[in-house]
Design a protein around this motif. Structure first.
Motif, mmCIF file in Angstrom:
data_model
loop_
_atom_site.group_PDB
_atom_site.id
_atom_site.type_symbol
_atom_site.label_atom_id
_atom_site.label_comp_id
_atom_site.label_asym_id
_atom_site.label_seq_id
_atom_site.Cartn_x
_atom_site.Cartn_y
_atom_site.Cartn_z
ATOM 1 N N GLY A 198 0.450 -49.647 -6.767
ATOM 2 C CA GLY A 198 -0.188 -48.932 -5.342
ATOM 3 C C GLY A 198 -1.040 -47.768 -5.832
ATOM 4 O O GLY A 198 -1.772 -48.142 -6.804
ATOM 5 N N TYR A 199 -1.024 -46.752 -5.294
ATOM 6 C CA TYR A 199 -1.626 -45.990 -5.404
ATOM 7 C C TYR A 199 -1.162 -44.515 -5.904
ATOM 8 O O TYR A 199 0.042 -44.098 -5.667
ATOM 9 C CB TYR A 199 -2.698 -45.436 -4.304
ATOM 10 C CG TYR A 199 -3.652 -46.360 -3.954
ATOM 11 C CD1 TYR A 199 -4.898 -46.363 -4.515
ATOM 12 C CD2 TYR A 199 -3.350 -47.357 -3.260
ATOM 13 C CE1 TYR A 199 -5.744 -47.493 -4.300
ATOM 14 C CE2 TYR A 199 -4.159 -48.636 -2.961
ATOM 15 C CZ TYR A 199 -5.294 -48.417 -3.379
ATOM 16 O OH TYR A 199 -6.302 -49.483 -3.215
ATOM 17 N N THR A 200 -1.724 -43.867 -7.001
ATOM 18 C CA THR A 200 -0.967 -42.423 -7.429
ATOM 19 C C THR A 200 -2.021 -41.408 -7.328
ATOM 20 O O THR A 200 -3.269 -41.566 -7.593
ATOM 21 C CB THR A 200 -0.657 -42.439 -8.937
ATOM 22 O OG1 THR A 200 0.051 -43.812 -9.091
ATOM 23 C CG2 THR A 200 0.072 -41.371 -9.302
ATOM 24 N N MET A 201 -1.594 -40.292 -6.437
ATOM 25 C CA MET A 201 -2.630 -39.386 -6.107
ATOM 26 C C MET A 201 -2.535 -38.228 -7.461
ATOM 27 O O MET A 201 -1.491 -37.463 -7.644
ATOM 28 C CB MET A 201 -2.170 -38.529 -4.963
ATOM 29 C CG MET A 201 -1.977 -39.393 -3.935
ATOM 30 S SD MET A 201 -3.625 -40.590 -3.951
ATOM 31 C CE MET A 201 -2.771 -42.128 -2.745
ATOM 32 N N ARG B 3 2.400 -49.233 2.492
ATOM 33 C CA ARG B 3 2.194 -47.944 3.363
ATOM 34 C C ARG B 3 1.945 -46.852 2.571
ATOM 35 O O ARG B 3 2.330 -45.806 2.689
ATOM 36 C CB ARG B 3 3.702 -47.671 3.823
ATOM 37 C CG ARG B 3 4.264 -49.003 4.500
ATOM 38 C CD ARG B 3 4.503 -48.705 5.886
ATOM 39 N NE ARG B 3 4.803 -49.726 6.580
ATOM 40 C CZ ARG B 3 4.280 -50.259 7.878
ATOM 41 N NH1 ARG B 3 3.408 -49.190 8.424
ATOM 42 N NH2 ARG B 3 4.554 -51.307 8.546
ATOM 43 N N ASP B 4 0.544 -47.021 1.860
ATOM 44 C CA ASP B 4 0.192 -45.828 1.146
ATOM 45 C C ASP B 4 -1.184 -45.290 1.714
ATOM 46 O O ASP B 4 -1.539 -44.181 1.148
ATOM 47 C CB ASP B 4 -0.085 -45.992 -0.549
ATOM 48 C CG ASP B 4 -0.688 -47.295 -0.742
ATOM 49 O OD1 ASP B 4 -1.128 -47.718 0.313
ATOM 50 O OD2 ASP B 4 -0.711 -47.657 -1.831
ATOM 51 N N THR B 5 -1.612 -45.731 2.774
ATOM 52 C CA THR B 5 -2.882 -45.256 3.551
ATOM 53 C C THR B 5 -2.791 -43.869 3.723
ATOM 54 O O THR B 5 -3.848 -43.175 3.764
ATOM 55 C CB THR B 5 -3.104 -46.433 4.473
ATOM 56 O OG1 THR B 5 -3.138 -47.662 4.286
ATOM 57 C CG2 THR B 5 -4.414 -45.839 5.413
ATOM 58 N N SER B 6 -1.590 -43.316 4.393
ATOM 59 C CA SER B 6 -1.343 -42.045 4.806
ATOM 60 C C SER B 6 -1.695 -41.038 3.565
ATOM 61 O O SER B 6 -2.382 -40.032 3.934
ATOM 62 C CB SER B 6 0.074 -41.864 5.233
ATOM 63 O OG SER B 6 0.901 -42.068 4.589
ATOM 64 N N LYS B 7 -1.209 -41.540 2.383
ATOM 65 C CA LYS B 7 -1.411 -40.796 1.317
ATOM 66 C C LYS B 7 -2.993 -40.695 0.862
ATOM 67 O O LYS B 7 -3.443 -39.565 0.661
ATOM 68 C CB LYS B 7 -0.710 -41.280 0.060
ATOM 69 C CG LYS B 7 0.607 -40.986 0.165
ATOM 70 C CD LYS B 7 1.299 -41.197 -1.256
ATOM 71 C CE LYS B 7 1.647 -42.706 -1.375
ATOM 72 N NZ LYS B 7 1.985 -43.039 -2.793
ATOM 73 N N VAL C 203 -5.282 -37.201 1.118
ATOM 74 C CA VAL C 203 -6.280 -37.040 -0.153
ATOM 75 C C VAL C 203 -7.709 -36.708 0.349
ATOM 76 O O VAL C 203 -8.469 -35.613 0.001
ATOM 77 C CB VAL C 203 -6.232 -38.156 -1.279
ATOM 78 C CG1 VAL C 203 -7.480 -37.989 -2.339
ATOM 79 C CG2 VAL C 203 -5.192 -38.048 -2.041
ATOM 80 N N LEU C 204 -8.027 -37.599 1.201
ATOM 81 C CA LEU C 204 -9.565 -37.392 1.775
ATOM 82 C C LEU C 204 -9.816 -36.133 2.473
ATOM 83 O O LEU C 204 -10.528 -35.311 2.311
ATOM 84 C CB LEU C 204 -9.759 -38.666 2.864
ATOM 85 C CG LEU C 204 -11.176 -38.554 3.421
ATOM 86 C CD1 LEU C 204 -12.360 -38.764 2.516
ATOM 87 C CD2 LEU C 204 -11.143 -39.637 4.638
ATOM 88 N N LEU C 205 -8.666 -35.975 3.375
ATOM 89 C CA LEU C 205 -8.926 -34.721 4.366
ATOM 90 C C LEU C 205 -8.752 -33.329 3.441
ATOM 91 O O LEU C 205 -9.300 -32.386 3.551
ATOM 92 C CB LEU C 205 -7.611 -34.728 5.319
ATOM 93 C CG LEU C 205 -7.888 -35.790 6.198
ATOM 94 C CD1 LEU C 205 -6.683 -35.727 7.396
ATOM 95 C CD2 LEU C 205 -9.098 -35.675 7.074
ATOM 96 N N SER C 206 -7.887 -33.629 2.265
ATOM 97 C CA SER C 206 -7.575 -32.251 1.451
ATOM 98 C C SER C 206 -8.988 -31.967 0.856
ATOM 99 O O SER C 206 -9.430 -31.031 0.415
ATOM 100 C CB SER C 206 -6.659 -32.256 0.564
ATOM 101 O OG SER C 206 -6.891 -32.974 -0.684
ATOM 102 N N ASN C 207 -9.736 -33.115 0.326
ATOM 103 C CA ASN C 207 -10.987 -32.998 -0.446
ATOM 104 C C ASN C 207 -12.203 -32.687 0.502
ATOM 105 O O ASN C 207 -12.829 -31.904 -0.275
ATOM 106 C CB ASN C 207 -11.356 -34.279 -0.927
ATOM 107 C CG ASN C 207 -10.486 -34.786 -2.376
ATOM 108 O OD1 ASN C 207 -9.686 -33.710 -2.731
ATOM 109 N ND2 ASN C 207 -10.301 -35.848 -2.771
#
Lengths: 596, 250
Positions: free
Chosen positions: B152-155, B122-126, B130-134
């Motif tokens: 998982g993913y770390t932003m 469930r890290d897709t929303s994160k 990131v994408l939208l902010s960039n």
């Protein structure tokens, strides 16, 4: 007049001691010279000696010898010999009454002598120079020379030279009317001469002293010294001094009205003068006699004596005039030299200024020329860079065009169409996706100048896979990278080998009736990377039966790319096309570029 | 069964993807096909799909615009695009998945497998954040990157990264805060993404943020010292380009 006589007197006693003593040896010296023909310092010394001995007897002949002596001394770098030669040459000129040339020679000799340790020679030369200046009535100069002469004589401890210097200084003082100084110097000289026991010097100085007293009006004292001089001269049998002194006694007695004494002395002087050929003295004797005869009323005899006196005096005067002329000439020469020197200085200044202006002008011209040159060179450089960049861009474009060969594109599309028409959807789709991937990769990579070998080989593989699908006969390929190469860390210009692989497939393998094989071999060769594309196709000659190469574009573009790399990296990359028994082998040599 | 919506402004693309999915992923149910943002928005709220196959370029709008207008929690996104360099870069930054058109069968299967495997994280929303902010217009204050880790993913904001250090197939990321992240990607992956972001690969094992370079000490290759006091060796072949970059920076 009288003073002149004393100078003459001294000049004669400056050098003759040697002259007479060795007069006879002239012949023997000539003999010796004849035996010693080698041009060495020994011969030079002999020549000088010979010329010296000939000074009074045959000065004109002596020049020949002294010139040779100068030549040898110069060649042998014998400075002392050269100085002595010049001095002797000066002596010869002096005897021949050419004071100007004599002065020149003495000065040259003096400069040379100062370079040697021969102080005696230097001292003597100062005396010689003094004599000339005295002769030319340049008393200050003469005095300076004599003073220097005296100083060197004193340091050398040469009493004879000291006496000469003192006497000569005294003569100058007498000449310039400073009789007291003259007497004082003569007394010093006389004391030294007595200490030395040189009778000739004593006699001559005594005679001069008498003259000094006479000039200062001390007639009695003068008479006493003259008588002493006569005795002394007789003692050494010097008729020259004796005659001079006798004449002077005669003159004083005329003044003292003792005419018979005067006549007796004058007659004695006359006979002595005639004996030695001293015209000046003879003239003096006749003068005294004419005065005596006149007093006695013997007018005819007085006239005759007077005539003799005037005649002889004229000849003496002509000598004097010659001397005067020389002096004037010398003055003129010196003034001219000074003027010339001044002119020369001006000229040099002008030349110097000229050079300066010239140099500044030249510097300016150079700067302007350099600036112009630099501008031109920069412009050319810029143009070259621009041209090079244009070539790079053009080559990149052409490389892309060759990779995206329209032929390839349409062939591929045709292949897809063929799969569809044969209803082989899966194959068609597979082919199409691969074709899209390859196209994308080519587009992306052709922007880059260098990609990793791994990426490039992946591309080549994809390309060969697509071609394999399209070909009727089977194509196998092998990619061999040598172990010493890390494909992930080695860089290569993108798709460098593609044109050759394309050639192999289309012109080597496609026309072939059996299965084809392509070998791609990557090896290290020194600091270069050797990339080989080898096929077993039908080979080149058969590919171009009409003599026209089928795909020169791909080859030319790759050659251009390598040329650009060579220029940038200063390397020696190349392409070689080799015909095998079966197929073609292409060797591409590019610089080995490592990423890290 | 996973519910999917296909969003693309070109019908043939929708057709092809649908064909491929039918053949290769029978457990994915296509619930809707949309050609516009507006249509997609209503379908999404209506269907609550699990997956969006989202084309980047949708007429005048973009797939990113759609994402910014919907509630994307619990939705997986796979972008589809034919050729869009800048969009791809942004997608790569966010670590979202994408497929290049024409879509390769094996690439599609691979993407779906990956999606299924990581869906419960469930890290897709994160990532979408990131994408939208960039991609937000005029956003120069921050640039975030989604870093794939083992968990998982770390932003992370790229400006907080001092350097990357290679460790075989992993990369250690050293942050300004003195924290260290181990990413499950090679240093080459980060180099490609960050090449134009003031990051420079000074060495086979080192990718550094040039903003943190304090000094460069000359040598065969020389070395650099960073703000945190570390000394990093410079490869001989990277020296020249590094100096050029450092000079142009100042």
């Amino acid at each position: 007049m009288n003073i002149k006589k004393t100078i003459v007197l001294f000049l004669i006693f400056c050098a003759p001691i040697l002259g007479f003593a060795q007069e006879k040896s002239i012949d023997s010296l000539k003999n010796e010279l004849g035996k010693h023909t080698e041009n060495d310092t020994l011969r030079a010394a002999l020549l000088i000696k010979l010329a010296e001995n000939m000074t009074y007897s045959s000065p004109n002949e002596a020049f020949r010898y002294i010139e040779e002596a100068i030549t040898i001394s110069s060649k042998e770098k014998w400075i002392e010999g050269k100085a002595m030669s010049y001095r002797q040459k000066g002596n010869l000129f002096y005897v021949l009454a050419d004071n100007l040339k004599a002065l020149d020679m003495y000065q040259k000799a003096l400069v040379l002598s100062q370079m040697t340790s021969n102080k005696q020679l230097e001292s003597g030369l100062l005396g010689n120079l003094g004599n000339i200046h005295a002769d030319l009535k340049e008393y200050d100069q003469a005095l300076n020379n004599y003073r220097a002469y005296l100083a060197t004589a004193q340091t050398l401890g040469s009493r004879a030279d000291e006496i000469k210097a003192l006497s000569n200084i005294a003569i100058i003082y007498n000449d310039t009317g400073k009789f007291d100084e003259g007497v004082s110097f003569l007394e010093k000289a006389l004391a030294l001469a007595k200490l030395e026991g040189n009778d000739l010097f004593i006699a001559a100085i005594t005679n001069n002293l008498a003259l000094a007293y006479k000039n200062s009006g001390q007639q009695e004292k003068a008479l006493r010294f003259y008588k002493e001089a006569v005795d002394l001269a007789q003692g050494i049998d010097n008729k020259y001094i004796e005659a001079s002194a006798l004449n002077s006694i005669g003159k004083i007695n005329v003044l003292l009205k003792k005419f018979s004494v005067a006549e007796k002395n004058a007659n004695k002087a006359l006979s002595l003068s005639k004996e030695i050929g001293a015209i000046e003295w003879e003239s003096d004797s006749w003068q005294v006699l004419s005065q005596v005869y006149e007093h006695y009323g013997k007018n005819a005899e007085a006239l005759k004596a007077y005539k003799e006196h005037v005649q002889l005096k004229d000849s003496v005067l002509s000598e004097e005039k010659k001397s005067e002329l020389t002096r004037k000439e010398m003055q003129f020469q010196m003034e001219r030299q000074e003027a010339m020197a001044l002119e020369e200085i001006k000229r040099q200044q002008f030349v110097k200024n000229g050079y300066l202006v010239g140099a500044i002008f030249l510097a300016l011209i150079s700067i302007i020329a350099y600036v112009l040159y630099k501008r031109r060179r920069d412009a050319m450089e810029e143009r070259k860079v621009a041209e090079f960049n244009a070539k790079v861009a053009e080559t990149e474009l052409k490389a892309l065009r060759s990779q995206m060969n329209p032929h390839f594109i349409f062939n591929s599309l045709n292949a897809i169409s063929d799969f569809i028409s044969r209803n082989d959807m899966e194959q068609a789709d597979d082919y199409l996706v691969k074709f899209a991937k390859l196209t994308r990769s080519i587009l992306e990579n052709s922007e880059k100048k260098w990609i990793t070998l791994e990426e490039d080989l992946e591309l080549m593989e994809l390309y060969m896979q697509i071609e394999t699908l399209r070909l009727v006969n089977k194509l196998t390929y092998r990619i061999a990278v040598s172990e010493s190469i890390d494909p992930d860390n080695t860089l290569i210009p993108p798709l460098m080998l593609q044109p050759f692989i394309e050639n192999s497939i289309w012109h080597g393998i496609a026309p072939k009736n059996s299965n084809g094989k392509i070998d791609i071999i990557i090896q290290k060769k020194g600091n270069m990377l050797l990339c080989v594309v080898e096929d077993n196709g039908i080979g080149r000659p058969k590919t171009s039966p009409n003599g026209i190469k089928k795909n020169p574009l791909g080859l030319k573009i790759t050659a251009n790319r390598i040329e650009i790399i060579n220029k940038i990296k200063n390397t020696d990359g190349s392409i070689k096309l080799l015909d095998k028994k079966e197929g073609v082998r292409v060797e591409v040599l590019i610089p080995l570029e490592i990423k890290f | 069964m996973l519910k999917a919506i296909l969003i693309d402004d070109e019908q043939h693309c929708i057709n092809r993807l649908e064909g491929l999915l039918r053949k290769n992923a029978p457990d994915i149910e296509i619930v809707a096909r949309c050609k516009t943002i507006e249509g997609a928005k209503s379908e999404i709220s209506l269907q609550s799909p699990d997956i969006l196959f989202l084309d980047v370029q949708l007429g005048r709008d973009t797939g990113f615009d759609l994402l910014s207008q919907i509630n994307y929690t619990d939705i997986e996104v796979i972008f589809t695009t034919s050729y869009d360099k800048y969009a791809l870069k942004a997608i790569k930054f966010s670590a979202l998945d994408f497929l290049l058109k024409p879509i390769d069968r094996s690439d599609l299967s691979h993407a779906i497998q990956k999606l299924k495997r990581y869906r419960n994280l469930r890290d897709t929303s994160k990532k979408i954040e990131v994408l939208l902010s960039n991609i937000k217009e005029n956003n120069t204050s921050s640039e975030r990157i989604a870093i794939p880790t083992l968990e998982g993913y770390t932003m992370v904001d790229t400006r907080d990264i001092i350097r990357f250090q290679s460790d075989a197939n992993y990369s250690h990321i050293h942050l300004k805060s003195n924290n260290k992240i181990t990413a499950s990607k090679t240093i080459k992956y980060f180099e490609e993404i960050l090449a134009h972001r003031n990051f420079f690969r000074v060495h086979k094992s080192h990718l550094v943020n040039l903003s943190y370079v304090e000094t460069y000490v000359k040598g065969k290759g020389g070395y650099i010292t960073l703000n945190d006091g570390t000394k990093i060796e410079v490869a001989v072949r990277r020296k020249e380009e590094l100096i050029k970059k450092l000079i142009s920076k100042t």
